[in-house]
Design an enzyme around this catalytic site. Structure first.
Site, mmCIF file in Angstrom:
data_model
loop_
_atom_site.group_PDB
_atom_site.id
_atom_site.type_symbol
_atom_site.label_atom_id
_atom_site.label_comp_id
_atom_site.label_asym_id
_atom_site.label_seq_id
_atom_site.Cartn_x
_atom_site.Cartn_y
_atom_site.Cartn_z
ATOM 1 N N TYR A 1 43.255 68.651 35.372
ATOM 2 C CA TYR A 1 43.359 69.968 36.008
ATOM 3 C C TYR A 1 42.730 71.074 35.151
ATOM 4 O O TYR A 1 43.079 72.241 35.284
ATOM 5 C CB TYR A 1 44.821 70.328 36.311
ATOM 6 C CG TYR A 1 45.623 69.209 36.917
ATOM 7 C CD1 TYR A 1 45.206 68.569 38.091
ATOM 8 C CD2 TYR A 1 46.793 68.762 36.302
ATOM 9 C CE1 TYR A 1 45.941 67.526 38.635
ATOM 10 C CE2 TYR A 1 47.534 67.724 36.850
ATOM 11 C CZ TYR A 1 47.096 67.099 38.012
ATOM 12 O OH TYR A 1 47.830 66.065 38.543
ATOM 13 N N ARG A 2 41.817 70.681 34.259
ATOM 14 C CA ARG A 2 41.168 71.612 33.328
ATOM 15 C C ARG A 2 42.150 72.215 32.320
ATOM 16 O O ARG A 2 41.867 73.234 31.687
ATOM 17 C CB ARG A 2 40.449 72.747 34.080
ATOM 18 C CG ARG A 2 39.290 72.273 34.957
ATOM 19 C CD ARG A 2 38.203 71.636 34.084
ATOM 20 N NE ARG A 2 37.002 71.329 34.844
ATOM 21 C CZ ARG A 2 36.776 70.172 35.463
ATOM 22 N NH1 ARG A 2 37.699 69.218 35.423
ATOM 23 N NH2 ARG A 2 35.659 69.955 36.113
ATOM 24 N N LEU A 3 43.304 71.584 32.166
ATOM 25 C CA LEU A 3 44.273 72.012 31.159
ATOM 26 C C LEU A 3 43.999 71.233 29.875
ATOM 27 O O LEU A 3 44.751 70.338 29.479
ATOM 28 C CB LEU A 3 45.705 71.801 31.663
ATOM 29 C CG LEU A 3 46.053 72.585 32.929
ATOM 30 C CD1 LEU A 3 47.479 72.285 33.364
ATOM 31 C CD2 LEU A 3 45.874 74.088 32.691
#
Length: 213
Positions: free
Chosen positions: A190-192
């Site tokens: 999640y692009r985290l």
């Protein structure tokens, strides 16, 4: 060409504070060993070197890491080249190792200083003859009319030094980059992404901080 849907998720691993070593050089060497063990990564020693010239304009290029010491990172180049001129004007540089197959990158900031001529000479002698001749052939970053001219110069030098050592070019040498900041990045879902920064604190000890992605 629409690039908006050209994306992938990062799911291979997580990076936690507890997994990090206290010394960033040791942490880098640990990750670098994993890169070599992984196998199949093209040019694992390649990194982007960013410099800033006397007019405050940034420049980037790919160079190859040739040695790691307790004090930092070593690479070699023509010191009269554009990158050498940048470093002479402003020794503050940045490095980026992008091992995207492992969803990892390492950003390093530091100061570049010239290596002793004796060390550069020793490394130059260890290079293949073709690489020695290539360094002598090219006035790196200077204009040339054609590749034919460059190859003709190489062949002339190859003939000239068939039976004697190739002299190290006067301006060819090495740099030691002494790091002042590291950032280890592990791609996350999640692009985290997981990002951890190492910087010296008031006691000149490495402080580790998690950064938001």
């Amino acid at each position: 060409m629409d690039l908006r849907d050209n994306r992938r998720d990062y799911v291979q691993a997580r990076l936690t504070r507890d997994s990090l070593l206290a010394d960033p050089m040791a942490q880098f060497k640990d990750w670098f060993a994993a890169v070599l063990e992984h196998g199949g990564l093209p040019d694992p020693t390649a990194f982007t070197l960013a410099t800033v010239d006397q007019h405050h304009r940034p420049h980037q290029r790919i160079v190859l890491l040739k040695e790691m010491t307790d004090h930092g990172f070593i690479f070699y180049t023509n010191q009269a080249s554009a990158k050498g001129q940048d470093i002479a004007a402003n020794p503050h540089v940045a490095m980026n190792f992008a091992w995207l197959e492992m969803e990892r990158q390492v950003r390093i900031e530091g100061t570049a200083s010239k290596l002793a001529a004796e060390k550069a000479e020793s490394y130059f002698r260890s290079r293949p003859i073709g690489s020695q001749l290539g360094a002598l052939t090219s006035a790196q970053s200077q204009p040339i009319a054609s590749r034919t001219e460059l190859e003709a110069r190489y062949l002339e030098l190859e003939k000239q030094y068939q039976t004697e050592p190739v002299p190290k070019p006067e301006h060819w040498g090495g740099y030691l980059i002494t790091p002042s900041r590291f950032e280890f990045w592990q791609g996350g879902r999640y692009r985290l992404h997981d990002r951890f920064e190492y910087q010296h604190d008031a006691n000149n000890e490495w402080k580790i901080t998690r950064l938001q992605p």
